[in-house]
Design an enzyme around this catalytic site. Sequence first.
Site, PDB file in Angstrom:
ATOM      1  N   SER A 138       6.474  96.065  18.942  1.00 13.17           N
ATOM      2  CA  SER A 138       5.763  97.669  18.949  1.00 13.17           C
ATOM      3  C   SER A 138       6.987  98.344  18.657  1.00 13.17           C
ATOM      4  CB  SER A 138       5.130  97.504  20.071  1.00 13.17           C
ATOM      5  OG  SER A 138       4.572  98.957  20.476  1.00 13.17           O
ATOM      6  N   TYR A 151       5.331  97.625  29.482  1.00  9.20           N
ATOM      7  CA  TYR A 151       5.173  96.978  28.258  1.00  9.20           C
ATOM      8  C   TYR A 151       6.463  97.392  27.271  1.00  9.20           C
ATOM      9  CZ  TYR A 151       2.493  97.336  23.821  1.00  9.20           C
ATOM     10  OH  TYR A 151       1.990  96.855  22.408  1.00  9.20           O
TER      11      TYR A 151
HETATM   12  N1  LIG Z   1      -3.076  98.428  19.000  1.00 11.40           N
HETATM   13  C1  LIG Z   1      -2.144  99.213  18.849  1.00 11.40           C
HETATM   14  O1  LIG Z   1      -1.954 100.429  18.754  1.00 11.40           O
HETATM   15  C2  LIG Z   1      -0.891  98.363  18.675  1.00 11.40           C
HETATM   16  C3  LIG Z   1       0.379  99.030  18.592  1.00 11.40           C
HETATM   17  C4  LIG Z   1       1.464  98.350  18.653  1.00 11.40           C
HETATM   18  C5  LIG Z   1       1.668  96.852  19.114  1.00 11.40           C
HETATM   19  N2  LIG Z   1       0.359  96.297  19.085  1.00 11.40           N
HETATM   20  C6  LIG Z   1       0.480  94.793  19.135  1.00 11.40           C
HETATM   21  O2  LIG Z   1      -0.444  94.188  18.524  1.00 11.40           O
HETATM   22  C7  LIG Z   1      -0.867  92.934  18.669  1.00 11.40           C
HETATM   23  C8  LIG Z   1      -2.216  92.582  18.650  1.00 11.40           C
HETATM   24  O3  LIG Z   1      -2.905  93.771  19.539  1.00 11.40           O
HETATM   25  P1  LIG Z   1      -4.347  94.479  19.258  1.00 11.40           P
HETATM   26  O4  LIG Z   1      -4.246  95.723  19.029  1.00 11.40           O
HETATM   27  O5  LIG Z   1      -5.019  93.555  18.052  1.00 11.40           O
HETATM   28  O6  LIG Z   1      -4.919  94.030  20.757  1.00 11.40           O
HETATM   29  P2  LIG Z   1      -5.865  92.955  21.153  1.00 11.40           P
HETATM   30  O7  LIG Z   1      -7.076  92.657  20.254  1.00 11.40           O
HETATM   31  O8  LIG Z   1      -5.981  93.114  22.651  1.00 11.40           O
HETATM   32  O9  LIG Z   1      -4.858  91.643  21.028  1.00 11.40           O
HETATM   33  C9  LIG Z   1      -3.887  90.925  22.019  1.00 11.40           C
HETATM   34  C10 LIG Z   1      -4.191  89.415  21.801  1.00 11.40           C
HETATM   35  O10 LIG Z   1      -3.336  88.704  22.946  1.00 11.40           O
HETATM   36  C11 LIG Z   1      -4.088  87.837  23.337  1.00 11.40           C
HETATM   37  N3  LIG Z   1      -3.689  87.167  24.552  1.00 11.40           N
HETATM   38  C12 LIG Z   1      -2.792  88.052  25.810  1.00 11.40           C
HETATM   39  N4  LIG Z   1      -2.711  87.158  26.437  1.00 11.40           N
HETATM   40  C13 LIG Z   1      -2.934  85.918  26.254  1.00 11.40           C
HETATM   41  C14 LIG Z   1      -2.684  84.688  26.745  1.00 11.40           C
HETATM   42  N5  LIG Z   1      -2.223  84.518  28.091  1.00 11.40           N
HETATM   43  N6  LIG Z   1      -2.813  83.624  26.105  1.00 11.40           N
HETATM   44  C15 LIG Z   1      -3.502  83.643  24.829  1.00 11.40           C
HETATM   45  N7  LIG Z   1      -3.760  84.767  24.301  1.00 11.40           N
HETATM   46  C16 LIG Z   1      -3.300  85.962  25.013  1.00 11.40           C
HETATM   47  C17 LIG Z   1      -5.387  88.311  23.454  1.00 11.40           C
HETATM   48  O11 LIG Z   1      -6.230  87.199  23.537  1.00 11.40           O
HETATM   49  P3  LIG Z   1      -7.707  87.539  24.646  1.00 11.40           P
HETATM   50  O12 LIG Z   1      -8.704  87.771  23.685  1.00 11.40           O
HETATM   51  O13 LIG Z   1      -8.004  86.029  25.384  1.00 11.40           O
HETATM   52  O14 LIG Z   1      -7.534  88.567  25.630  1.00 11.40           O
HETATM   53  C18 LIG Z   1      -5.563  88.914  22.013  1.00 11.40           C
HETATM   54  O15 LIG Z   1      -5.865  87.944  21.092  1.00 11.40           O
HETATM   55  C19 LIG Z   1      -0.355  93.069  20.409  1.00 11.40           C
HETATM   56  O16 LIG Z   1       0.965  92.162  20.559  1.00 11.40           O
HETATM   57  C20 LIG Z   1       0.034  94.278  20.627  1.00 11.40           C
HETATM   58  O17 LIG Z   1       0.723  94.679  21.830  1.00 11.40           O
HETATM   59  C21 LIG Z   1      -0.657  96.877  19.001  1.00 11.40           C
END
Ligand SMILES: NC(=O)c1ccc[n+]([C@@H]2O[C@H](COP(=O)([O-])OP(=O)(O)OC[C@H]3O[C@@H](n4cnc5c(N)ncnc54)[C@H](OP(=O)(O)O)[C@@H]3O)[C@@H](O)[C@H]2O)c1
Length: 248
Positions: A138, A151
Amino acid sequence: MTAQKTVLVIGGSSDIGHATALRYAQAGWHVALAARDIVAAQRNADDIKARTGVEVTLHPLDVLQTDKLADFAASLPVLPDTVISVIGELGDQTRAESDLAHACQIMRTNFEAPSLLLGLFAQAFQARGSGTIVGVSSVAGDRGRGSNYVYGAAKSGFSQFLSGMRNRMALAGEVRVITVKPGFVRTRMTAHLKLPAPLTVMPERVGADIFHSAEENGREVIYVGRRFWLVMTIICLIPERIFKRLKL
Ligand SMILES: NC(=O)c1ccc[n+]([C@@H]2O[C@H](COP(=O)([O-])OP(=O)(O)OC[C@H]3O[C@@H](n4cnc5c(N)ncnc54)[C@H](OP(=O)(O)O)[C@@H]3O)[C@@H](O)[C@H]2O)c1
């Protein structure tokens, strides 16, 4: 005929994981989704199959069970050509300031667990002599900010881990390591936040940029959207005495 390639998306229940897996399926790759929430991952798999005809396999995984990560990697039916971690948890900064268990979970989810798991694939790819590793980190990792430094610090650690692995793998033949730094992405993770429209992208954009970077010889460190490169460069240049007065 060339053999069908396999991508493993770790965090297959996520919005960015879904969009990225779909992009690979559209290019004819076999898709494997590893997920803790296997019901949500199944929904994503069904959608990908319906849209592309590509078979998607599911692999249960809780990345915080780090003692089981080696068994997980060894249990896969094939060693993937590309492995992508989208694992993450934004958490609650205010709560993490006094709830150590919550802070620990944010740190482990964003740094420890994905680093250990991708490190295992690096070993396997090095032994095979090929493979691509993608870590979704990120922009929050570029500079610690008062509003989300637990974070951010974990993402910073993850970015540095990927950087070191890329440096090491550069001497190991055909193994590439890609760092992805999204800015604001409209997903479940940010659904409760008011995001600035000009700086916000959809998950499909992240998926397309990952595919380009990993499979079409794009850059190895990418910002999505690109304007965030400039935003973060400016943020990193602000002197500390001014920075600490800004409510960022
Ligand atoms: N959205 C943004 O603006 C943004 C910005 C910068 C970076 N990111 C990064 O992009 C990535 C994807 O995020 P997203 O926005 O698509 O949100 P998200 O849908 O909340 O994705 C997070 C993922 O991590 C999984 N996860 C968390 N803890 C886990 C565990 N203990 N074991 C297995 N899986 C686990 C979640 O699984 P569960 O469904 O089981 O909870 C989910 O699939 C993340 O690394 C996030 O930090 C997002």
